[in-house]
Design an enzyme around this catalytic site. Sequence first.
Site, mmCIF file in Angstrom:
data_model
loop_
_atom_site.group_PDB
_atom_site.id
_atom_site.type_symbol
_atom_site.label_atom_id
_atom_site.label_comp_id
_atom_site.label_asym_id
_atom_site.label_seq_id
_atom_site.Cartn_x
_atom_site.Cartn_y
_atom_site.Cartn_z
ATOM 1 N N GLU A 165 0.791 -1.237 0.000
ATOM 2 C CA GLU A 165 0.000 0.000 0.000
ATOM 3 C C GLU A 165 0.823 1.287 0.000
ATOM 4 O O GLU A 165 0.781 2.062 0.980
ATOM 5 C CB GLU A 165 -0.970 -0.003 1.189
ATOM 6 C CG GLU A 165 -1.929 -1.174 1.176
ATOM 7 C CD GLU A 165 -2.971 -1.101 2.288
ATOM 8 O OE1 GLU A 165 -2.835 -0.282 3.210
ATOM 9 O OE2 GLU A 165 -3.955 -1.869 2.211
ATOM 10 N N GLU A 359 -5.142 -8.984 0.872
ATOM 11 C CA GLU A 359 -5.792 -8.751 2.168
ATOM 12 C C GLU A 359 -7.278 -8.556 1.943
ATOM 13 O O GLU A 359 -7.684 -7.862 1.011
ATOM 14 C CB GLU A 359 -5.275 -7.470 2.852
ATOM 15 C CG GLU A 359 -3.873 -7.542 3.379
ATOM 16 C CD GLU A 359 -3.406 -6.228 3.998
ATOM 17 O OE1 GLU A 359 -4.257 -5.436 4.451
ATOM 18 O OE2 GLU A 359 -2.187 -6.001 4.002
HETATM 19 C C1 FCB Z 1 -4.440 -2.450 5.518
HETATM 20 C C2 FCB Z 1 -3.032 -2.736 6.005
HETATM 21 C C3 FCB Z 1 -2.941 -3.777 7.079
HETATM 22 C C4 FCB Z 1 -4.099 -3.734 8.037
HETATM 23 C C5 FCB Z 1 -5.426 -3.631 7.322
HETATM 24 C C6 FCB Z 1 -6.613 -3.602 8.217
HETATM 25 O O1 FCB Z 1 -4.495 -1.181 5.010
HETATM 26 O O2 FCB Z 1 -2.221 -3.136 4.937
HETATM 27 O O3 FCB Z 1 -1.700 -3.644 7.703
HETATM 28 O O4 FCB Z 1 -3.915 -2.727 8.946
HETATM 29 O O5 FCB Z 1 -5.427 -2.491 6.501
#
Ligand code: FCB
Length: 432
Positions: A165, A359
């Site tokens: 990110e 994620e």
């Molecule tokens: C993302 C991050 C991760 C975590 C999630 C909830 O933005 O990459 O580290 O905090 O959110």
Amino acid sequence: MEIKFDKDFIFGAATSSYQIEGAWDKDGKGPSIWDVFTHQKGNIRNNDTGDTACAHYEKYREDIGLMKELNLKSYRFSINWPRVFPQGRGGINPKGLEFYDNLVDGLIAAGIEPNITLYHWELPQALHNEGGWESRETIDDFAEYAAFMFEHFRGRVKLWSTFNEPYVVANLGYRMGIFAPGIKDPQKALQVSHHLNVAHAKAVAVFRKKKIQGKIGIVHCMSPVQKMDNTLSCAENAEMVDGMFNKWFLEPSFKGSYPERIMDVIKKEGMELHAEKNDMESIKENRADWLGINYYFRTRVFDTPGGSGGFDWKKSVNIKPVEGALYTEMGWEVYPEGIYEILKDVNKNYKIPELYIAENGAAMKDAVIDENGIVCDDDRLEYIMSHLENCKKAIDEGVPLKGYYYWSLMDNFEWAHGYDPRFGIIRVDYDT
Ligand code: FCB
């Protein structure tokens, strides 16, 4: 309900080093910008820090055991740069490296494929003191750190990504100042975002030059942008949001330039992006083999009050709650269709050969129902199922989605929110 995926589809879970490891100053580790940021009072809810976190540094063997019980095919985790290079460059910390050796070997022995992220936000404080991501020197330092790690794990690790990110690094870290290093300067954020792109490209070039067996990727947070009003100003706002959030880091890699509309606004606001002569070619040439998408929510964009002209994130984005919708403990709307929408969009716009959900997950209020810490996790199960269903739909329509990593393997330190939100498949009892 049953959803069938291909045999080789990767089911995994993800974490990041600062959020779980603890041992922030143990065995020769150097401080990162997150150590410094969390130690300044007032930056984090309840003044929580990652000093101990989930004590993964000590308990990693048990944690691998839990992954095995979960039947994970792969585990996505990150390397804490100053644990290996306490000063960011130069001398190695053998104990820190040994920890990652043990982790990788333990995963492989358990039949779990390691997927390493090189940068999940822990810039060595020593480099930050010399300018950090505002300086081009950090690009070279990152490439050297990457080169070392690629070589070290040659043959053992096949799935790599450079950054997690970059949007968050630049915008939350340097523009809004709510994440480390806590800077509030749009011009700096802009320059940092470019340096991250160049650093990514440089690391990819190193990976290829070294002929590392495996694949190198990058992970972006992405969100489908939806227009909620049928007006010009809403359309303009949506273009801004999409440009800043989704396109800023992808278009240079996959199209060779930054989104035009955003560049216009940047100029109008008197800001400037300094790029060196070959930067844009290098970013395009050294694009990733795979893209990881972190999907958490959709983005609903509204009219600017008073009509076109100025875009203001706070006044036009997700300003009204969705009636009847479920919201997580982070205040994020549960919108499973969004994972399908973003996968379809990315596939249409960029034709990347391999996509992963790197994620996806939710912070839920865990109700512990017995003395062994068993949690009634029905809402999380429902969340996962509904998102997987939408992943499958995308695959069936031709999207090359190769895997899904749930965020997170275990409850952990959720950055500015501290330990309150619980994202884990596994509950962590922080007292013990
Ligand atoms: C993302 C991050 C991760 C975590 C999630 C909830 O933005 O990459 O580290 O905090 O959110």
